[in-house]
Design an enzyme around this catalytic site. Structure first.
Site, mmCIF file in Angstrom:
data_model
loop_
_atom_site.group_PDB
_atom_site.id
_atom_site.type_symbol
_atom_site.label_atom_id
_atom_site.label_comp_id
_atom_site.label_asym_id
_atom_site.label_seq_id
_atom_site.Cartn_x
_atom_site.Cartn_y
_atom_site.Cartn_z
ATOM 1 N N GLY A 65 41.709 40.495 50.006
ATOM 2 C CA GLY A 65 43.092 40.158 50.315
ATOM 3 C C GLY A 65 43.762 39.386 49.197
ATOM 4 O O GLY A 65 44.908 39.658 48.828
ATOM 5 N N GLU A 66 43.040 38.418 48.632
ATOM 6 C CA GLU A 66 43.583 37.629 47.534
ATOM 7 C C GLU A 66 43.736 38.476 46.272
ATOM 8 O O GLU A 66 44.656 38.256 45.478
ATOM 9 C CB GLU A 66 42.683 36.422 47.256
ATOM 10 C CG GLU A 66 42.731 35.353 48.321
ATOM 11 C CD GLU A 66 41.985 35.715 49.592
ATOM 12 O OE1 GLU A 66 42.198 35.077 50.624
ATOM 13 O OE2 GLU A 66 41.171 36.668 49.556
ATOM 14 N N PHE A 67 42.834 39.440 46.091
ATOM 15 C CA PHE A 67 42.973 40.358 44.957
ATOM 16 C C PHE A 67 44.283 41.127 45.051
ATOM 17 O O PHE A 67 45.035 41.239 44.077
ATOM 18 C CB PHE A 67 41.791 41.329 44.912
ATOM 19 C CG PHE A 67 42.040 42.523 44.026
ATOM 20 C CD1 PHE A 67 41.980 42.410 42.650
ATOM 21 C CD2 PHE A 67 42.340 43.763 44.578
ATOM 22 C CE1 PHE A 67 42.220 43.506 41.825
ATOM 23 C CE2 PHE A 67 42.585 44.863 43.773
ATOM 24 C CZ PHE A 67 42.520 44.730 42.391
ATOM 25 N N GLY A 77 47.137 38.814 44.105
ATOM 26 C CA GLY A 77 47.289 38.492 42.699
ATOM 27 C C GLY A 77 47.375 39.691 41.785
ATOM 28 O O GLY A 77 47.730 39.552 40.598
#
Length: 412
Positions: free
Chosen positions: A60-62, A65
């Site tokens: 999710g963070e990938f 960002g």
């Protein structure tokens, strides 16, 4: 406090070792870090380009960002991008991602690991995303005067940074060169504890999901399975969600099909889902083996990586996690495809969920009766469905361009 932090990292490492004997995620977590420094050294020993380090907790963070990473690579192709993940659910899915030059797991956050990692990688800049704060890595970056940027950071008054006993955590914030925050409230909270190095950029996830909605990957097997039916797509579901969806599936008429993509896709969990759903359900892997088997009402996705493309086939979406302690998963992905979004009660920590509700595209539920009521209201009222769909899509469109704001600030 540092001693307690170090002890907690050691305890975590020990638990991973124990769990790796029977848990697949823990096994991947441990195996991915075996001989990690040696592999890092071998990969980078002949790399002469300046390096930029992007770290993501998980998948999710990938995705959050990713717009920043890809824009940096586009603007400055001479840079080498080193990308790390903490979780197997991020690394194992994106280990072959072509947008980064080097992809590894992040060594556990000890002082020795942080020093050794930076000695090898030698980044000119580092980018972290949202909630990911690691004490020893942050301190080591600060000591080397390596700029550290937080992308799509978001803060709440109840976080430890803003408590009287949160000095240790505030020390981590002092290592950050600039915070790109999602909203004004986050910036004001930082100001209250002495930080003015922030810019309101919004959430880069809007850029990513909107971009994905413009050119989604076609999945012919799914197209054949759903035919001309309307589709309820349930993404990132947990067992509590699946219990409700199992009951709802029994009420679906012949105009509807259900695509269920669970958060965990290990065999035992998928087996349990299939047993509960009965003969009307087929696994996606089975559909691949027998593409003509389209008579069923439900397909269960038993792999990772398809969900962002599945939403293009939806009529209504359900996002899982709202009955778990960790909270709901990504509501923006279906909203970008102009789908009404239904989710469970644990959404208060997610700003976009509250805003989606206000916009008219999000619908929280607390139990099966509420799920059944909302689904019936949307599915049986074309005008209400169209209004909710339009509200979801417009909400995403109105919040894109966070990546541009970030780069304008970095250029300055």
């Amino acid at each position: 406090m540092v001693l307690f932090y170090n002890l907690s990292i050691r305890v975590y490492s020990g638990l991973v070792t124990i769990f790796s004997t029977f848990n697949e995620k823990a096994k991947l977590f441990r195996a991915g870090r075996k001989d990690l420094f040696l592999r890092l050294e071998n990969a980078l020993k002949n790399e002469t380009r300046d390096r930029v380090w992007f770290h993501f907790a998980s998948l999710g963070e990938f995705e959050q960002g990713r717009p920043v990473l890809e824009k940096l690579k586009e603007d400055k192709p001479h840079l080498a991008i080193v990308m790390t993940f903490f979780s197997p659910s991020g690394y194992e899915v994106r280990k072959n991602y072509t947008g980064a030059d080097y992809i590894f797991y992040l060594p556990l956050d000890t002082k020795g690991n942080a020093v050794r990692f930076l000695d090898i990688v030698k980044p000119k800049e580092a980018f972290f995303t949202k909630y990911e704060y690691w004490y020893h890595y942050f301190v080591a970056l600060k000591q080397r005067n390596i700029p550290l940027y937080m992308i799509s950071a978001i803060f709440r008054p109840d976080q430890i940074f803003f408590k009287w006993y949160g000095a240790f955590n505030r020390n981590m914030l002092r290592c950050v060169s600039h915070f790109f925050v999602q909203n004004k409230e986050s910036g004001e909270l930082l100001t209250q504890i002495g930080f003015t190095n922030w810019t309101i950029s919004g959430d880069t996830r809007f850029d990513r999901v909107y971009e994905n909605s413009l050119q989604p990957k076609k999945i012919e097997l799914i197209e054949s399975f759903i035919g001309n039916k309307k589709v309820l797509i349930a993404g990132s579901t947990w067992p509590e969600d699946e219990t409700l969806l199992n009951k709802l599936s029994a009420t679906l008429n012949d105009d509807w099909k259900l695509i269920l993509a669970p958060h965990e896709v290990d065999k035992s969990h998928v087996d349990n889902i299939m047993n509960n759903l009965g003969n009307n359900a087929i696994r996606f892997s089975e559909l691949k083996e027998n593409p003509s088997n389209t008579a069923g009402k439900i397909v269960v996705i038993d792999n990772i990586g398809m969900l962002t493309s599945l939403y293009q086939y939806g009529t209504i979406s359900y996002i899982g996690g709202g009955f778990s302690k960790s909270g709901i998963h990504n509501t923006l992905e279906p909203a970008a495809f102009s789908l009404p979004v239904i989710f469970g009660p644990n959404y208060k920590k997610f700003m976009e969920a509250g805003e989606l509700i206000k916009a008219g595209g999000g619908f929280p539920i607390a139990n099966f009766d509420e799920l059944n009521f909302i689904f019936s209201a949307l599915s049986q009222n074309p005008e209400k469905l169209a209004d909710a769909a339009l509200a979801s899509g417009n909400y995403v469109k109105q919040n894109i361009n966070a990546t541009s704001i970030i780069f304008n600030e970095l250029d300055q």
